[in-house]
Design a protein around this motif. Structure first.
Motif, short mmCIF file in Angstrom:
data_model
loop_
_atom_site.label_atom_id
_atom_site.label_comp_id
_atom_site.label_asym_id
_atom_site.label_seq_id
_atom_site.Cartn_x
_atom_site.Cartn_y
_atom_site.Cartn_z
N LEU A 212 0.83 -1.20 0.00
CA LEU A 212 0.00 0.00 0.00
C LEU A 212 0.86 1.26 0.00
N VAL A 213 1.95 1.21 0.80
CA VAL A 213 2.86 2.36 0.82
C VAL A 213 3.53 2.52 -0.54
N LEU A 214 3.91 1.42 -1.16
CA LEU A 214 4.52 1.48 -2.49
C LEU A 214 3.56 2.08 -3.51
N ASP A 215 2.30 1.71 -3.43
CA ASP A 215 1.31 2.25 -4.36
C ASP A 215 1.23 3.77 -4.25
N ALA A 216 1.35 4.28 -3.01
CA ALA A 216 1.34 5.73 -2.82
C ALA A 216 2.66 6.34 -3.25
N HIS A 217 3.76 5.65 -2.95
CA HIS A 217 5.09 6.20 -3.21
C HIS A 217 5.40 6.31 -4.71
N ARG A 218 4.82 5.44 -5.51
CA ARG A 218 5.15 5.45 -6.94
C ARG A 218 4.68 6.72 -7.65
N HIS A 219 3.85 7.52 -6.98
CA HIS A 219 3.40 8.78 -7.56
C HIS A 219 4.27 9.96 -7.13
N SER A 220 5.31 9.71 -6.35
CA SER A 220 6.10 10.80 -5.79
C SER A 220 7.10 11.35 -6.80
N ARG A 221 7.50 12.56 -6.57
CA ARG A 221 8.54 13.20 -7.38
C ARG A 221 9.89 12.53 -7.16
N ASP A 222 10.16 12.11 -5.90
CA ASP A 222 11.47 11.54 -5.59
C ASP A 222 11.73 10.22 -6.32
N ILE A 223 10.71 9.38 -6.48
CA ILE A 223 10.95 8.13 -7.18
C ILE A 223 11.25 8.38 -8.66
N ARG A 224 10.57 9.36 -9.23
CA ARG A 224 10.84 9.70 -10.63
C ARG A 224 12.25 10.29 -10.79
N GLU A 225 12.64 11.13 -9.84
CA GLU A 225 13.97 11.71 -9.86
C GLU A 225 15.03 10.63 -9.68
N GLY A 226 14.81 9.70 -8.78
CA GLY A 226 15.78 8.64 -8.53
C GLY A 226 15.97 7.75 -9.75
N LEU A 227 14.88 7.40 -10.41
CA LEU A 227 14.97 6.54 -11.59
C LEU A 227 15.60 7.30 -12.76
N ALA A 228 15.27 8.58 -12.89
CA ALA A 228 15.87 9.39 -13.96
C ALA A 228 17.38 9.52 -13.75
N ALA A 229 17.78 9.73 -12.51
CA ALA A 229 19.20 9.85 -12.20
C ALA A 229 19.93 8.54 -12.49
N PHE A 230 19.27 7.42 -12.23
CA PHE A 230 19.87 6.12 -12.52
C PHE A 230 20.10 5.95 -14.02
#
Length: 241
Positions: A212-230
């Motif tokens: 449930l936390v992951l479902d909410a977290h996948r909409h965050s700016r930080d996860i997009r930034e982290g994946l883009a940086a990778f």
């Protein structure tokens, strides 16, 4: 010995409040000066012996409630916390350290519960949290005997993360705190909450809460930034949302 007095409790409470409300603070480090991290609650100022008159509040109970309240505030701070044990850590000092997420200790540090030495019952985690950290048998040994042990003996039990040379404590903890502070504040907050909440649940329930936390977290700016940086092979710039 950095005993938990009324003044120190008030100052700790203020520091925790300020750290919690400051977006620039990503990790809180708690340490002491001198020979002790914290020798426990300072009972001299509130305990005078004798009976408390009927209808009046017991100053000892009020003070212990205050100590427990500050330690609970630290435990519930939604940011990573590190206890840097520079020396003796006993009773309320141990409870204070256990309220932190990680514990790094100087080689000379000694750790124990010590409540039993004075006929005092722990009220901020000694009997409730310590068994969850090191197991009931080891916890009962510390509780029943009042002994203090070298920090190195508590690493295998999981209470202490690392023991470092005394002269290196500040530098080692600063390096660890800096590494953690470079991560996403949002994911750290959610990881801390998931771990703490999950401990009180069955594994199947904890796994559902994690998803449930992951479902909410996948909409965050930080996860997009982290994946883009990778993908772009650069250092991510996390904002905490």
């Amino acid at each position: 010995m950095n005993a938990l007095s009324d003044l120190l409790c008030a100052e700790l409470d203020d520091a925790i409040t300020r750290a919690g409300g400051d977006r620039e603070v990503r990790v809180l480090v708690l340490t002491g000066t001198g020979k002790a991290f914290c020798a426990g609650a300072d009972l001299k100022g509130v305990f005078e012996g004798g009976a408390v008159p009927a209808g009046e509040e017991d100053p000892l109970n009020a003070f212990l409630d205050k100590v427990a309240g500050v330690i609970d505030r630290l435990r519930n701070l939604p940011k990573p916390t590190i206890a840097a044990l520079n020396g003796l850590t006993m009773a309320g000092g141990l409870e204070l350290a256990m309220a932190c997420d990680l514990i790094v200790a100087a080689q000379s540090a000694r750790i124990g519960d010590a409540h039993a030495n004075f006929g005092v019952f722990p009220g901020a985690g000694g009997a409730a949290v310590l068994p969850r950290r090191i197991g009931p048998t080891a916890a009962k040994y510390l509780l029943f005997t009042g002994d203090t042990l070298p920090a190195s003996e508590l690493v295998p039990l999981g209470l202490v993360n690392r023991v470092v040379p005394d002269a290196s404590l500040d530098a080692e903890v600063d390096q660890l705190a800096s590494r953690i502070a470079s991560k996403s504040p949002l994911v750290l907050r959610r990881m801390k909450q998931a771990v703490d909440d999950g401990l009180a649940q069955s594994q199947s329930t904890a796994l559902r809460l994690e998803r449930l936390v992951l479902d909410a977290h996948r909409h965050s700016r930080d996860i997009r930034e982290g994946l883009a940086a990778f993908v772009e092979k650069r250092k991510p710039e996390f904002k905490g949302y």
